[in-house]
Enzyme design. Structure first.
Site, mmCIF file in Angstrom:
data_model
loop_
_atom_site.group_PDB
_atom_site.id
_atom_site.type_symbol
_atom_site.label_atom_id
_atom_site.label_comp_id
_atom_site.label_asym_id
_atom_site.label_seq_id
_atom_site.Cartn_x
_atom_site.Cartn_y
_atom_site.Cartn_z
ATOM 1 C CE LYS A 1 23.860 -35.908 -79.840
ATOM 2 N NZ LYS A 1 25.394 -36.155 -79.181
ATOM 3 C CB THR B 1 32.106 -32.683 -72.253
ATOM 4 O OG1 THR B 1 30.811 -33.451 -72.117
ATOM 5 C CG2 THR B 1 32.480 -32.581 -73.727
ATOM 6 C CG ASN C 1 28.308 -28.292 -69.530
ATOM 7 O OD1 ASN C 1 28.682 -27.942 -68.573
ATOM 8 N ND2 ASN C 1 28.033 -29.816 -69.618
#
Ligand code: GLU
Length: 429
Positions: free
Chosen positions: A104, A188, A219
């Protein structure tokens, strides 16, 4: 030493280890990030002044492949947060059987305060600073909170300039014209939708009798709200960072999205329109949304939303985590005692990284897939792994979260052991 967030994340690992025994080497290895990089990024601002931003990139574990994970731009970004997000990516990729480890990145800033040009200089500066830490076979960034395809395009371009050759596979979530995959933007939400649709019949629930509240209208949250709305679910509440709206009759999600999107068109990068200003329904706060009496609660914003402080007041029948880490481990215990099943982030939101993997494959093969092919492969993967994790939860009589960790751990431990030959010739341990 781990920070509070990483320690909390590690408690999920400890819980899973109560159900299955792995060689202690694998369990010990997975407690710590492999490498953490902290960088200072000087950026020339539009007014001529110089500002230095703090950035991070963490590669948590690469036993199963190059590390993978998004980059977030947010004022709350810290090394501890980035390390725990990298931990979750490790288990997410393993749970979905994607041949990546976990990573990340993040930069501590409020991106809404920067102009588009300042954001571009910052994004390129970040890549300059981490260029030796990433690569298509080492570590592959992607979008996360407040980063998008435009920013990924700048990052890929900057990396290619540094390497003096085009390297599309170094970043995923790029614009389609720069090697992005069709379906990545909605991945996602689509992944979460496939998981929800797989689980619903097992709970004997039908969409038309199911109310939903979605926290977060970015999103993931907005697209999922629309997918659920179009499949007949009654989405009664949605919210963004400034607040939310509630309607007992159900909200018209496509209209809310349209209004929100048209507000954004005034802006170059970020949407300024808060949902609560846009529709004629009862306003409610983010905290109130979480405590609504609904069938499905979808936290799709940030981590640490359901904690020891409010878990007792949660009245939803089921929680599907679309954000990373929205529920703390203390809250997990409270929800479990209240009989509220939590479908965990490392399964529910894994559609994003799954299509990122597809993008990386397409970049490396040079053969690009149709939207149908992407979505078909995504649906197959989500359904398959949801079923496997559901079966583990039934077999072990444990939560879906613990089952997902057990499932991931099995794959991680196998890879860690396959790499090390020392155990084979050391006499005893
Ligand atoms: N940021 C997303 C996540 O948390 C996607 C990561 C990726 O595509 O590498 O899963």
């Amino acid at each position: 030493m781990s920070g509070a967030l990483l320690s909390d994340a590690n408690r999920r690992l400890e819980k899973a280890l109560q159900y299955v025994t792995f060689h202690k080497d694998a369990a010990e290895r997975l407690k710590y990030p492999k490498a953490s990089l902290t960088v200072s990024i000087p950026v020339r601002m539009d007014d001529g002044s110089l500002r230095v931003f703090q950035g991070y990139r963490v590669r948590y574990d690469d036993s199963r492949g190059p590390t993978k994970g998004g980059i977030r731009f947010h004022p709350n970004v810290t090394l501890d947060e980035v390390q725990s997000l990298a931990f979750w990516m490790t288990f997410k990729c393993a749970a979905l059987s994607i041949p990546f480890g976990g990573a990340k990145g993040g930069i501590t800033l409020n991106p809404k305060e920067l102009s588009k040009f300042e954001l571009e200089r910052l994004s390129r500066g970040y890549v300059d600073a981490i260029a030796d830490f990433i690569g298509p076979n080492i570590d592959i960034p992607a979008p996360d909170v407040y980063t998008n395809s435009m920013i990924m395009g700048w990052m890929m371009d900057q990396y290619s300039i540094i390497r003096r050759q085009l390297v599309p596979a170094v970043v995923t979530g790029k614009p389609i014209t720069m090697g992005g995959s069709l379906g990545r933007e909605t991945a996602t939400a689509m992944g979460a939708f496939f998981t929800i649709q797989t689980i619903m019949p097992k709970l004997s629930r039908r969409p038309e009798n199911t109310t939903v509240a979605v926290q977060g209208f970015g999103n993931a949250g907005a697209v999922l709200a629309e997918l659920l709305f179009r499949s007949g679910y009654k989405v009664v509440a949605v919210s963004d960072s400034r607040g939310g709206v509630y309607s007992e009759k159900g909200l018209d999600i496509p209209s809310i999205r349209k209004i929100k999107e048209s507000t954004r068109s005034i802006q170059a990068v970020y949407c300024e329109g808060a949902i609560c200003n846009l529709v004629d329904s009862a306003p409610l706060t983010n905290e109130e949304l979480l405590e609504l009496e609904v069938d499905i609660l979808v936290p799709a914003a940030l981590e640490n939303q359901i904690t020891e402080a409010n878990a007792d007041r949660i009245k939803a029948n089921y929680i599907f985590e679309v954000a990373n880490g929205p529920t703390t481990s203390d809250a997990d215990t409270i929800l479990e005692s209240k009989g509220i099943p939590v479908f965990p982030d490392i399964l529910v939101n894994a559609g994003g990284v799954t299509v990122s993997y597809f993008e990386w494959v397409q970049n490396r093969s040079g053969l690009y897939w149709s939207l149908d092919e992407v979505n078909q492969r995504l649906s197959q993967k989500m359904i398959e792994e949801t079923e496997l994790i559901w079966t583990i939860a039934q077999d072990l009589s444990c939560s879906m979260r613990t089952a997902a960790y057990v499932h991931a751990l099995e794959r991680l431990a196998e890879a860690i052991h396959a790499k090390g030959t020392r155990d084979d010739y050391l006499a005893k341990w």
